[in-house]
Design an enzyme around this catalytic site. Structure first.
Site, PDB file in Angstrom:
ATOM      1  N   GLU A 167       0.858  -1.177   0.000  1.00 18.15           N
ATOM      2  CA  GLU A 167       0.000   0.000   0.000  1.00 18.15           C
ATOM      3  C   GLU A 167       0.900   1.234   0.000  1.00 18.15           C
ATOM      4  O   GLU A 167       1.774   1.360   0.858  1.00 18.15           O
ATOM      5  CB  GLU A 167      -0.895   0.019   1.246  1.00 18.15           C
ATOM      6  CG  GLU A 167      -1.814   1.229   1.296  1.00 18.15           C
ATOM      7  CD  GLU A 167      -2.596   1.314   2.595  1.00 18.15           C
ATOM      8  OE1 GLU A 167      -3.498   2.169   2.679  1.00 18.15           O
ATOM      9  OE2 GLU A 167      -2.299   0.549   3.526  1.00 18.15           O
TER      10      GLU A 167
ATOM     11  N   ARG B  57       5.281 -13.059  10.256  1.00 25.07           N
ATOM     12  CA  ARG B  57       5.955 -11.778  10.071  1.00 25.07           C
ATOM     13  C   ARG B  57       7.237 -11.783  10.890  1.00 25.07           C
ATOM     14  O   ARG B  57       7.386 -12.547  11.844  1.00 25.07           O
ATOM     15  CB  ARG B  57       5.053 -10.620  10.494  1.00 25.07           C
ATOM     16  CG  ARG B  57       4.679 -10.635  11.959  1.00 25.07           C
ATOM     17  CD  ARG B  57       3.724  -9.510  12.313  1.00 25.07           C
ATOM     18  NE  ARG B  57       4.326  -8.207  12.105  1.00 25.07           N
ATOM     19  CZ  ARG B  57       3.678  -7.060  12.242  1.00 25.07           C
ATOM     20  NH1 ARG B  57       2.389  -7.074  12.553  1.00 25.07           N
ATOM     21  NH2 ARG B  57       4.285  -5.919  12.059  1.00 25.07           N
TER      22      ARG B  57
ATOM     23  N   LYS C 236       3.206   2.031  10.598  1.00 23.67           N
ATOM     24  CA  LYS C 236       3.404   3.127   9.636  1.00 23.67           C
ATOM     25  C   LYS C 236       2.771   4.417  10.148  1.00 23.67           C
ATOM     26  O   LYS C 236       3.300   5.508   9.919  1.00 23.67           O
ATOM     27  CB  LYS C 236       2.819   2.743   8.271  1.00 23.67           C
ATOM     28  CG  LYS C 236       3.671   1.784   7.489  1.00 23.67           C
ATOM     29  CD  LYS C 236       3.256   1.686   6.036  1.00 23.67           C
ATOM     30  CE  LYS C 236       1.943   1.022   5.846  1.00 23.67           C
ATOM     31  NZ  LYS C 236       1.599   0.816   4.430  1.00 23.67           N
TER      32      LYS C 236
END
Length: 645
Positions: free
Chosen positions: A112, A339, A349
């Protein structure tokens, strides 16, 4: 425990030994005060290695492990077992993809464009790239640009730059007809609107204006929306209003199962209104699909065969499959992996963006950030990062890693070839006059020849200027007294004859060959030139960074403004003087300053011309310290508060 396999998997037993040595220098066991599974895992990785490959601390620890009954029994059992074939090749921790056909596999990485890539994304990128190559298939880089409120063209451009840093040059490989292609979810907005209308007509979706908090409460109590059973033609008309920007309070929801134990199946949102300008399509659209709706549709449409997703998406896998089944799309196989997490590392973020907006950091490439650009500025070797991530493999086990362990691996990438130079901290530096060394006041250059890298003569030699007067570290001088014999690194033995504040005298012993048990000192020859200041020594700034976070893990509700969340002082700059050869070093180069450690050149020595006035000024080097896995209090000459002994 994970690292016990990571080092041997990349053929780096020396890296494992180095990491363990740093830990065992002041500890008996690897974790806590007793033998643990961590000791067992690392012992298993090193038990068969010859003693010549071990350090003193690691050898002592191995002997202690061997004395444990369970370890001795395991060693005896292993000796009777047949030898295993194969080895720790690149990607050996990555299992086969289910149903993969050579030449037909298509993986995808869907970033994204709402921030810069960080090391968490690096794992996803590199695993997708690995599998595409392994099966002679293709890698699709698709920008998931479905939320114009958060996305910027700046982020998209920097994502491409970060991918290139990781070895995936999208533009070049796309133009050359290679295995990498690129697309955007926004390429398919019109198609996604048609698909949404198809779902409405089939009774699989409905329009809803339930307020967000009420909707959340209804999903928790498994209560149907009042609009769930509205007629298809009513829903279709309202959806068209939404897309025209005339139904801002409405959204489109999938009609799945409000009674499901899986919360993601309780009628998730598929489309919502947004009147912000999109960085690619401008104001063309007034409503946008959600990632959860667009992803399964576009994956199938673009030919993706295997979608690699982190385990945090496990609950959404059923939703992904439901959408493809409801639309009768070609199914895509999902492969989950864990992850990658590092302690004391901020991955959000949103919170990273807050620090940038508050100017609390230097930008998205701040060396304290986990962004690709940040860790590269800090001195992370991309090759080491690639090898490390692939050695972790596509395991589903979530691992919280210590940065110190990675830094020890990273050091191995630079140690064999980094140029050795010396630098002296300006504050407190002292002057040593060697009374039996010529003055050298004829403006000539007087030097000895030393190897660029002491352990590898094949990399060539370099001059090291010598002089009657030399500069020493004030911190070193504080430990000396008259009569001490010390070794000037790369030069030879000196006997200190007197100390008067910051002035010392001594004699140089050109015949000495036995340097054992003598304190080694870094030094610089004072320049025979009077101008500019400091002669041809290079003024520079040594920069150290600490963790941004003061706590091991940031909880979701933690505010960065709360005391105790951020490290009070996480950056320290130290003015220094360095070897004249620093003038020849370029940005991005890694050097080793003797007795200080490895540094990456962030700003090189260069003349700089003012475009308006034409005045030329000198740009002096900035060198960023690269951690090597040592505890901070053991880092030589560290000026970070956390280094206080």
């Amino acid at each position: 425990v994970e690292l016990a396999g990571a080092y041997p998997a990349r053929g780096d037993v020396a890296g494992l030994v180095s990491a363990l040595d740093a830990r065992l220098a002041d500890a008996t066991w690897l974790v806590g005060e007793a033998c643990s599974v961590a000791d067992a895992a690392c012992w298993a990785a090193l038990a068969a290695e010859p003693s010549s490959k071990l350090t003193r601390h690691v050898a002592r620890w191995l002997r202690l492990c061997d004395a444990q009954p369970a370890f001795a029994q395991a060693k005896a059992t292993a000796a009777k077992a047949p030898a295993a074939s194969g080895g720790g090749e690149r990607g050996s921790g990555c299992p086969p993809l289910e149903g993969a056909v050579d030449g037909k596999v298509v993986t995808r990485f869907p970033p994204e464009p709402s921030g810069y890539l960080h090391i968490g994304h690096a794992k996803a990128v590199l695993l997708n790239d690995y599998y595409a190559k392994r099966y002679n298939g293709k890698l699709l880089v698709r920008f998931d640009d479905t939320n114009p409120s958060k996305e910027k063209g700046e982020y998209a451009a920097n994502i491409l730059r970060d991918l290139e840093t990781l070895g995936i040059d999208v533009e070049k490989k796309k133009e050359a007809g290679g295995y990498v292609t690129m697309s955007h979810t926004s390429d398919h907005f019109d198609h996604l609107m048609k698909v949404a209308q198809k779902m409405i007509k089939a009774g699989h979706a409905f329009m809803d204006d339930t307020p967000q908090e009420t909707m959340k409460a209804e999903r928790e109590t498994r209560t149907n929306s009042k609009h769930r059973d509205a007629a298809a033609d009513v829903n279709l008309a309202k959806f068209k209003e939404l897309c025209a920007g005339k139904a801002d309070d409405w959204c489109l929801r999938a009609k799945i199962d409000m009674t499901s134990d899986n919360g993601t199946l309780r009628d998730p949102v598929m489309f919502r209104g947004n009147k912000d300008e999109h960085h690619r399509t401008g104001m063309k659209y007034q409503a946008y699909p959600t990632y959860d709706f667009a992803c399964p549709v576009v994956d199938s449409l673009e030919g993706v065969t295997h979608a690699l997703r982190t385990t945090e998406y496990n609950d959404r896998d059923a939703q992904y499959a439901w959408i493809q089944n409801a639309l009768k799309l070609r199914p895509v196989k999902i492969h989950a992996f864990a992850r990658i997490n590092f302690v004391r590392t901020l991955m959000s973020k949103r919170k990273l963006a807050w620090l940038v907006d508050q100017k609390a950091v230097e930008g998205w490439d701040d060396p304290r950030f986990p962004t690709i650009q940040g860790v590269v500025r800090r001195g992370v070797s991309v090759e080491s990062l690639q090898e490390f991530i692939l050695s972790q493999g596509a395991s589903r086990n979530v691992v919280n890693l210590e940065w110190d362990s990675f830094w020890a691996i990273n050091k191995a990438a630079y140690e064999p070839h980094a140029l050795r130079l010396m630098a002296i901290e300006k504050q407190g530096m002292c002057e040593l006059e060697l009374t039996n060394v010529p003055q050298y006041d004829d403006e000539g250059v007087h030097a000895i020849i030393a190897p660029r890298v002491p352990k590898d003569p094949s990399l060539g030699e370099r001059p090291v200027r010598v002089s009657r007067k030399i500069l020493l570290e004030g911190e070193d001088v504080a430990t000396l007294k008259a009569g001490d014999e010390v070794v000037l690194v790369r030069w030879g033995l000196v006997k200190i004859t007197s100390i008067d504040g910051t002035k010392l005298t001594g004699t140089y012993d050109a015949e000495a060959t036995n340097f054992k048990k003598k304190k080694a000192l870094s030094w610089l020859a004072m320049s025979p030139c009077d101008c500019p200041p400091n002669g041809d020594l290079v003024p520079c700034t040594l920069v150290e960074y600490d963790y941004l976070l003061a706590k091991p893990k940031l909880e979701e509700n933690d505010s960065l403004e709360e005391p105790g969340v951020l490290t009070p002082v996480s950056k320290v700059e130290t003015p220094a003087l360095a070897d004249p050869m620093l003038k020849l070093i370029s940005v991005g180069d890694v050097i080793q300053l003797e007795r200080r450690g490895f540094f990456r050149v962030d700003v090189p020595w260069r003349p700089r011309k003012d475009p308006q006035t034409g005045d030329v000024t000198m740009q002096y080097p900035r060198l960023i310290y690269i951690p090597d896995g040592k505890p901070q209090h053991k880092v030589p000459f560290s000026r970070l508060p956390s280094a206080a002994k």
